[in-house]
Design a protein around this motif. Sequence first.
Motif, PDB file in Angstrom:
ATOM      1  N   TRP A 302      -3.889   2.467   4.610  1.00 55.81           N
ATOM      2  CA  TRP A 302      -3.138   2.962   3.516  1.00 55.81           C
ATOM      3  C   TRP A 302      -1.787   2.533   4.020  1.00 55.81           C
ATOM      4  CZ3 TRP A 302      -4.839   8.091   0.996  1.00 55.81           C
ATOM      5  CH2 TRP A 302      -6.138   7.930   0.680  1.00 55.81           C
ATOM      6  N   TRP A 304       1.287   3.334   3.716  1.00 55.42           N
ATOM      7  CA  TRP A 304       2.425   4.432   3.505  1.00 55.42           C
ATOM      8  C   TRP A 304       3.912   4.041   3.458  1.00 55.42           C
ATOM      9  CZ3 TRP A 304       0.346   8.459   0.800  1.00 55.42           C
ATOM     10  CH2 TRP A 304      -0.583   8.838   1.240  1.00 55.42           C
ATOM     11  N   THR A 378      -6.136   0.522  -2.945  1.00 61.26           N
ATOM     12  CA  THR A 378      -6.770   0.748  -1.898  1.00 61.26           C
ATOM     13  C   THR A 378      -7.009   2.286  -1.670  1.00 61.26           C
ATOM     14  OG1 THR A 378      -5.266  -0.765  -0.532  1.00 61.26           O
ATOM     15  CG2 THR A 378      -6.518   0.770   0.830  1.00 61.26           C
ATOM     16  N   VAL A 379      -6.140   2.980  -2.231  1.00 59.13           N
ATOM     17  CA  VAL A 379      -6.281   4.400  -2.242  1.00 59.13           C
ATOM     18  C   VAL A 379      -7.604   4.826  -3.433  1.00 59.13           C
ATOM     19  CG1 VAL A 379      -5.411   6.798  -2.909  1.00 59.13           C
ATOM     20  CG2 VAL A 379      -3.863   5.052  -1.531  1.00 59.13           C
ATOM     21  N   ARG A 380      -7.539   4.030  -4.313  1.00 56.75           N
ATOM     22  CA  ARG A 380      -8.533   4.477  -5.322  1.00 56.75           C
ATOM     23  C   ARG A 380      -9.678   4.008  -4.896  1.00 56.75           C
ATOM     24  NH1 ARG A 380      -8.557   1.535 -11.548  1.00 56.75           N
ATOM     25  NH2 ARG A 380     -10.143   2.922 -12.473  1.00 56.75           N
ATOM     26  N   ASN A 382     -10.950   3.760  -2.248  1.00 59.40           N
ATOM     27  CA  ASN A 382     -11.352   4.850  -1.085  1.00 59.40           C
ATOM     28  C   ASN A 382     -11.903   6.312  -1.800  1.00 59.40           C
ATOM     29  OD1 ASN A 382     -10.838   7.472   0.792  1.00 59.40           O
ATOM     30  ND2 ASN A 382     -10.488   5.869   2.053  1.00 59.40           N
TER      31      ASN A 382
END
Length: 430
Positions: A302, A304, A378-380, A382
């Motif tokens: 992630w 950040w 990437t977050v979605r 996951n």
Amino acid sequence: MASSLVFPSAPRNQISRRIPRVASSLASNASTSSKEVVVVGGGIAGLAVSLALHRLGVSSLVLEQGSTLRTGGTSLTLFKNGWRVLDSLGAGDELRQNFLPVKGMIMKSNDGRELRAFSFDEEAPGQEVRAVERRVLLETLANKLPPSTISYSSKVKSVNAQGKEGTMLELEDGRKILANIVIGCDGVNSPIAKWMGFPEAKFVGHCAFRGMAHYPDGQPFESKVSYIYGRGLRAGFVPVSPSKIYWFICFNSNSPGPKNTDPSLLKKEALDLVRDFPSDLQDIIRNTQEDIIIKTPLVDRWLWPGLTPSAYRNGVVLVGDAWHPMTPNLGQGACCALEDSVVLATKLSGSIGKGQDAVNQALREYANDRWPRVFPLTVRANLVGSLVQWDNPLVCALRNGVLIPKIVRLGPFLEHTNFECDLLEPVGSS
């Protein structure tokens, strides 16, 4: 942050037996050479960015650590954003001739009950989905590059910043290359990303089996993606061509586990996992040669803001999995790597020969453009994986009884595949 780093030797991944018609471009000696653009890694991202630069009139050298293209692996699914990039690279139509268009999607529970069926034409007009053999994709891209673009058996040993002069790459065979621009396309475990200060990709709690079944007399399945959901376990398959089926199994795991390379044991483990799943999936796995079944832990990183390094630093930049490894739950890893390639090449091509400040400005624009795209995906990916991998029986019942049949809408779910790019007309073409 260190300005130099020496990488330990590591075992090489599986090497393809077929050698594409691309020659090594550097003699194996201890000489030092200078290059404007060096691409580290001859995978999808590396070949795509080199080809994009080539079509814009910029030559590059691709360093591939294997003795030929590393075409191990099975298949990957490309959505319309990936095909837009392949069209811009002049490779789309050639690849389409080899692979079937996927017409829709079927979702089932592990007892075989159909939960939902979608048609791409009806619910996601304009969508294009095909499963593509990784080997064929790599060879197609490589064969469109000029001879001597790829230097094989060229594993980077160390990276040293040389200030305004560029970046020195030392290879394991003693060669040294001073590059004005270094593009790191060296995958999830990227040494270039490590040199830039990125943390290792994080294990997400799932592992996956992948394989490709071969039916010499023709495979019997309709051209749709089939997903099958259990508790803490899911599987799926999709026709690749008239004779091949790609399949996967994703299962929960507390750790990546020991690496198992015994083909017969991998196949047995895969079949044991889906012993209570529909028989057609089991038949597909049985029709798969043992040596093309792979098992991998799923990881991501992630990005950040403020905590993760930038994608570029003084003429060095990352592309694809080297920068933003993501889980395969949205089918966007390869697609995003392809997107990266054309965006970077387009911005970089106008800065060549204008000095380091112009190069860094182009790299900054690339990073600023791509971060809002790749970080949310990437977050979605996951979160989607976590949702469908639940093993709680109540949550699984809610997923199978309400979420999939009544709530999921294919069109909005695939909005992330919207991506447009101009055709990269080869320099000198009319």
